[in-house]
Enzyme design. Structure first.
Site, PDB file in Angstrom:
ATOM      1  N   HIS A 150      -5.071 -42.926 -27.897  1.00 55.69           N
ATOM      2  CA  HIS A 150      -6.144 -43.852 -28.283  1.00 55.69           C
ATOM      3  C   HIS A 150      -6.592 -44.783 -27.153  1.00 55.69           C
ATOM      4  O   HIS A 150      -7.427 -45.679 -27.369  1.00 55.69           O
ATOM      5  CB  HIS A 150      -5.655 -44.671 -29.496  1.00 55.69           C
ATOM      6  CG  HIS A 150      -6.742 -45.277 -30.323  1.00 55.69           C
ATOM      7  ND1 HIS A 150      -6.859 -46.620 -30.546  1.00 55.69           N
ATOM      8  CD2 HIS A 150      -7.798 -44.695 -30.955  1.00 55.69           C
ATOM      9  CE1 HIS A 150      -7.914 -46.860 -31.305  1.00 55.69           C
ATOM     10  NE2 HIS A 150      -8.498 -45.716 -31.569  1.00 55.69           N
ATOM     11  N   LYS A 152      -8.529 -46.245 -23.870  1.00 54.28           N
ATOM     12  CA  LYS A 152      -9.909 -46.145 -23.370  1.00 54.28           C
ATOM     13  C   LYS A 152      -9.935 -46.896 -22.046  1.00 54.28           C
ATOM     14  O   LYS A 152     -10.465 -48.015 -21.970  1.00 54.28           O
ATOM     15  CB  LYS A 152     -10.913 -46.799 -24.325  1.00 54.28           C
ATOM     16  CG  LYS A 152     -10.818 -46.376 -25.790  1.00 54.28           C
ATOM     17  CD  LYS A 152     -10.288 -47.489 -26.636  1.00 54.28           C
ATOM     18  CE  LYS A 152     -10.256 -47.253 -28.114  1.00 54.28           C
ATOM     19  NZ  LYS A 152     -10.353 -45.991 -28.674  1.00 54.28           N
ATOM     20  N   ASP A 157     -10.453 -45.759  -7.775  1.00 53.73           N
ATOM     21  CA  ASP A 157      -9.891 -45.877  -6.412  1.00 53.73           C
ATOM     22  C   ASP A 157      -8.554 -46.614  -6.390  1.00 53.73           C
ATOM     23  O   ASP A 157      -8.208 -47.222  -5.354  1.00 53.73           O
ATOM     24  CB  ASP A 157     -10.866 -46.621  -5.485  1.00 53.73           C
ATOM     25  CG  ASP A 157     -12.093 -45.776  -5.153  1.00 53.73           C
ATOM     26  OD1 ASP A 157     -12.040 -44.545  -5.352  1.00 53.73           O
ATOM     27  OD2 ASP A 157     -13.099 -46.354  -4.695  1.00 53.73           O
TER      28      ASP A 157
END
Lengths: 222, 222
Positions: A150, A152, A157
Site C-alpha cells: 500500500h 505510495k 536519485d
C-alpha cells in the site's frame, strides 16, 4: 608610557575580538548548507497543461484547451520526478496515471535506472501502467501473498523522497483530497531507501521458494 | 620595554581571540534547539501487547497472550498520539482500529480538544469508529460530494505531524505494507495544519448551502 601601551593592548584585544566574531559569522554563512527541500503538495490539483514540462519548447505552441503556464501541485510533482538524472525507485500501490507513466518512460529513454515495486492486484487491473513500463524494459516487481503493498513513495536519485496518500492515478490527482511530501531530509529519506531495497530483494522472483500451490513464500513479517 | 609590551599586546590579542571563540561555541551549543523529531515507521507492525501504553501499571500484570515489553511501529504510533496534551486534529480516510479509537477516547477524557475529519463513505460502513467518537462528544465532520477524502494524517498539539499511507484500520496496521512519517519539521507541519483548518471550515455543516437535492455545495476546487 605603560599607560599608552595598556590602552594599545586593550584596543588590540577589542579589535581582535570584533574581527574574530566577524570571521566566525562569515564562515558560518559560507559553510551553511543550502536549504533542504521540504515541500507539501495538496490534491486535487488544478487542471493545467503540462506539455511544457516534457517539452519546454511547446510552451508557446501547445494548442490544447487547458490553461497554460500555470504551476499546479501536479506540475510540481511531475517536475520533481523528471529531475531524476541517475535513478528512480518507485513503490506505488496503484499506478495508472498516463502523464506519470510518460514521465517515467522519458527518464528511461534518458538512461535513468528505474525500479518499480507495485501491488500485484492493482498491477493486473485494466489501466495499470505495469505492462507499459515492462514493455519499455523497466524492471517491475510485485508483492506476493494476500496483503496490499500500500506504499505510495518514490526516491529520486537517492536524494529526494516523494511520499504521501496519493496513488498515481487520474482520480487521485484530479478528484480526491490527497497529499504529498517532497523532502530531502536525510532522517526521512534514509529509512525509505532502506525499505525499498529490502522489499526489492524480498520480491525478487529469482528468490522465490515455490510451495506446493506455486505461490512463492516470503518473509512472514510482511 | 616596547618589545615586552608588544609581546604582551599580541598575547592578550591571542587570548582574547581564543576566549571569544570558546564563548561563541559555548553559546551556540546552549542556544541550539533540541533535535527535531523526524521518524519513519513501517508496517505491518509486529504483534505485541500495548496495554501498558494506556495503563503503565499493567506492564507486569497484563495476562494476554501477546509478547510484552516489545516496542513496535504500532506502539510508537500509539505513544505519539497519546502524547497530545492540548489538541488532536485527525484527517483520516478510514478509521476502524479500536486501539486507535481507544487512544482518542482516552485523550478526550483528559480534556484534549479533538477534531476529526473523515470520509463520508467510510464513515458509514460497519466497523467505522465515527459513531463511537461522536457518542463520546467528539466533533466529527465528513466530506460531501463524490470524491474521496483520502488523507491519513494527524496533528498533535499543533507541533507534531503524523502522515503517510496508513489508514487507521486493523488490516493496515497488522497486514499491509504501509508507512508513516512522524515529524516536527515546521515546513512540513504548517501546510498540513493550514489544510486541516481549511477543510474543517469547508465541511462545517453550518456552512452548507443546500441545493435542490439536499446535497451541500462546497468549494469547487475540492
Amino acid at each position: 608610557m605603560s599607560v599608552v601601551w595598556t590602552v594599545k593592548a586593550v584596543s588590540l584585544g577589542l579589535v581582535t575580538f570584533s574581527l574574530s566574531v566577524e570571521l566566525l559569522c562569515w564562515l558560518r554563512r559560507r559553510l551553511r548548507p543550502r536549504k533542504t527541500i521540504n515541500e507539501v503538495l495538496f490534491f486535487p490539483s488544478e487542471m493545467a497543461c503540462v506539455e511544457h514540462i516534457f517539452n519546454p519548447t511547446s510552451r508557446f505552441t501547445c494548442l490544447c484547451q487547458l490553461p497554460h503556464g500555470v504551476e499546479t501541485s501536479f506540475s510540481r510533482l511531475l517536475s520533481h520526478i523528471l529531475s531524476a538524472s541517475s535513478s528512480l525507485d518507485l513503490c506505488i500501490f496503484a499506478f495508472s496515471n498516463m502523464d506519470l507513466s510518460r514521465a517515467v518512460l522519458a527518464l528511461k529513454s534518458k538512461g535513468v535506472i528505474i525500479r518499480v515495486l507495485t501491488d500485484k492486484d492493482y498491477a493486473a487491473i485494466k489501466g495499470s501502467q505495469t505492462g507499459v513500463l515492462r514493455k519499455a524494459g523497466i524492471c517491475v516487481r510485485c508483492n506476493v501473498g494476500s496483503v496490499y503493498m500500500h506504499h505510495k513513495f518514490a526516491v529520486v536519485d537517492g536524494r529526494l523522497l516523494i511520499t504521501g496518500s496519493l496513488n498515481w492515478t487520474l482520480t487521485a490527482v484530479q478528484a480526491n483530497m490527497e497529499n504529498i511530501i517532497v523532502t530531502e531530509e536525510p532522517d526521512l529519506l534514509r529509512p525509505f531507501m532502506e525499505e525499498f531495497n529490502r522489499l526489492w530483494v524480498v520480491y525478487d522472483p529469482a528468490q522465490y521458494h515455490c510451495s506446493s500451490d506455486q505461490r512463492p513464500s516470503h518473509n512472514s513479517s510482511l
